[in-house]
Design a protein around this motif. Structure first.
Motif, mmCIF file in Angstrom:
data_model
loop_
_atom_site.group_PDB
_atom_site.id
_atom_site.type_symbol
_atom_site.label_atom_id
_atom_site.label_comp_id
_atom_site.label_asym_id
_atom_site.label_seq_id
_atom_site.Cartn_x
_atom_site.Cartn_y
_atom_site.Cartn_z
ATOM 1 N N GLU A 342 46.472 -63.004 46.986
ATOM 2 C CA GLU A 342 45.367 -63.816 46.956
ATOM 3 C C GLU A 342 44.192 -63.248 47.978
ATOM 4 N N GLY A 343 42.789 -63.466 47.638
ATOM 5 C CA GLY A 343 41.508 -63.475 48.560
ATOM 6 C C GLY A 343 41.326 -61.934 48.527
ATOM 7 N N ALA A 344 42.172 -60.871 48.693
ATOM 8 C CA ALA A 344 41.699 -59.609 48.819
ATOM 9 C C ALA A 344 41.450 -58.971 47.660
ATOM 10 N N VAL A 345 41.612 -59.561 46.549
ATOM 11 C CA VAL A 345 41.352 -58.808 45.276
ATOM 12 C C VAL A 345 40.008 -58.548 44.836
ATOM 13 N N ALA A 346 39.545 -57.440 44.523
ATOM 14 C CA ALA A 346 38.331 -57.165 44.340
ATOM 15 C C ALA A 346 37.950 -57.340 42.828
ATOM 16 N N ILE A 347 36.897 -57.626 42.403
ATOM 17 C CA ILE A 347 36.610 -57.994 41.049
ATOM 18 C C ILE A 347 35.610 -56.758 40.618
ATOM 19 N N VAL A 348 36.117 -56.021 39.636
ATOM 20 C CA VAL A 348 35.394 -55.143 39.212
ATOM 21 C C VAL A 348 35.305 -54.825 37.732
ATOM 22 N N ALA A 349 34.519 -53.858 37.265
ATOM 23 C CA ALA A 349 34.294 -53.816 35.867
ATOM 24 C C ALA A 349 35.057 -52.288 35.376
#
Length: 480
Positions: A342-349
């Motif tokens: 949780e929290g450290a997850v990067a949101i990318v494409a």
């Protein structure tokens, strides 16, 4: 966006507006400019004075809303058609305009073919919609189909006139802030007190659509009402349905509703009948709104239809389905780079692989958050969150546990081309690919391929001001 009702309906004959949505560009509902009243014109960005002009005239201008009336039948064979015609719709709307004049809200309806205000839909699940059946699988399918069609007409109030379950038509309607539509019966099957047509029923159900509650607590008999009051300590506020000071507590008692009285006395306490209020069940020759109700309606209309002011329309995804969220700039998919923490997850494409961390469920919110969604990762069950509730461009997107904060709420909007924007409910920033193409540059397959080769790692996805760039536009692809 594909939906289950469309898959069934293509085998049948639909009305012009509904049929135009099948296999056509989603821009069809926007082909004709909507007629706005002064309130919408004043509040539209780019108009002279915009916010200041609207603020100065906010109590005196009018909101004009078009009605999109849909007569529903069963799928394919046209059985059990709702007993309604455009003239009857117009009569109900005329009464609604009497009621909502005090809120300076008016409705327009024209059944002429070029207006797309009148349509026919063949869908048994929608035709069976009934207020007493939420949770039933067929009911949920009907609600999703109705929301889907209503989302294509974001500048209108969509009303489904349906038959109801069973062989005989039902006489009631329903709506709420949790729906993006109003459900109504046929005109002549809804009667009150000796067979009189319930001429204010549409105005009442539209009140629920606008967020108004009943003024009363409902009972079958006078004895039942008196007993409930006694058990509650004879406190009149127990019967206060909407908690508004201007509408006193009311006991709606079915067995005396048509007696013509003005009040009922329960345990020595008088409860007046609010027969002239549109949210009361007691019959009246005229109906209106209390000032507090009128203020609530105006505030809700501006919030619910605010996107129509700037050319964007609210889209309502199907809450039962998982989606792939695809960038229109480079065909990459929204994904959580890692799903375990949780929290450290990067949101990318990233390139689509079909894994759970690229799949999303869109959970609708209700009440004051109607029209907003929680965006949930199928891989982790965590939701898309703006880190530290940052409001500026380039804020970091992460996954977090849902706790109802504003920085976890999102809206899906579509423009006149049918392209989707994902907007942060708190900051009004839109989700886009970092470093994407500029506004007005749609790109080509060759340039996009070159851009992909230049980046060894998936580009970050972040909220920023809406520039009209292709990197800020998305497509929702249903996966189940």
């Amino acid at each position: 966006m594909t939906s289950r009702w469309k898959a069934a309906a293509v085998r049948c004959t639909l009305g012009a507006a509904a049929a135009a949505l099948l296999g056509a560009a989603p821009a069809a509902p926007f082909a004709r400019a909507e007629a706005f009243s002064d309130c919408f014109a004043l509040a539209r960005p780019g108009s002279a004075g915009s916010d200041s002009a609207f603020a100065a005239a906010s109590d005196s201008c009018w909101f004009t809303l078009r009605i999109h009336a849909v007569r529903v039948t069963d799928t394919c064979n046209g059985a059990r058609p709702a007993p309604i015609n455009p003239d009857q719709v117009a009569r109900w709307i005329a009464k609604a305009n009497e009621v909502y004049a005090s809120a300076r809200v008016r409705f327009e309806f024209d059944a002429a073919p070029n207006t797309m205000d009148w349509d026919v839909l063949a869908n048994t699940d929608v035709n069976d919609l009934d207020a007493a059946r939420p949770g039933d699988p067929a009911w949920e399918r009907g609600k999703a189909a109705a929301n889907d069609l209503a989302s294509r007409f974001p500048r209108k109030v969509t009303i489904f006139f349906r038959h109801g379950p069973g062989s005989g038509p039902v006489g009631g309607g329903f709506s709420s802030t949790a729906y993006h539509f109003v459900v109504m019966p046929g005109f002549d099957v809804t009667t009150i007190c000796g067979g009189a047509q319930n001429e204010f029923l549409l105005a009442h159900e539209v009140g629920h659509y606008f967020g108004l509650s009943h003024t009363f607590r409902e009972f079958k008999t006078k004895a039942a009402a008196a007993e409930a009051l006694r058990r509650g300590g004879n406190i009149p506020s127990l019967f206060d349905g909407d908690r508004l000071d201007e509408t006193p507590p009311e006991a709606y008692i079915e067995e005396i509703a048509c007696d013509g009285g003005a009040l009922v006395v329960l345990n020595g306490i008088p409860f007046p009948f609010l027969s002239e209020n549109v949210m009361s069940y007691y019959p009246g020759k005229k109906k209106t709104l209390a000032p507090a109700q009128a203020r609530l309606v105006r505030a809700f209309v501006r919030n619910r239809f605010g996107d129509a002011m700037d050319g964007k329309g609210l889209l309502v995804p199907d809450a039962r389905r998982a989606y792939q969220i695809v960038s229109l700039e480079n065909a990459k998919s929204l994904e959580a780079e890692r799903t375990a923490k949780e929290g450290a997850v990067a949101i990318v494409a990233g390139d689509w692989t079909g894994e759970p961390h690229q799949r999303w469920r869109l959970v609708p919110l209700v009440a004051r958050d109607a029209g907003a969604f929680e965006i949930v990762s199928v891989g982790s069950g965590l939701c898309l969150t703006v880190e530290n509730a940052a409001a500026g461009d380039g804020a970091r997107l992460i996954l977090g546990r849902w706790d109802g904060r504003e920085n976890q709420k999102w809206r899906f909007l579509q423009d006149e081309r049918g392209e989707i924007y994902i907007e942060a409910n708190a900051s009004r920033k839109v989700v886009g690919i970092s470093g994407g193409a500029k506004a007005g540059s749609r790109g080509t397959d060759a340039t996009r391929a070159t851009d992909r080769r230049r980046s060894a790692s998936p580009p970050r996805v972040e909220p920023s001001a809406d520039t009209g760039a292709p990197s800020q536009r998305w497509k929702l692809l249903p996966l189940d």
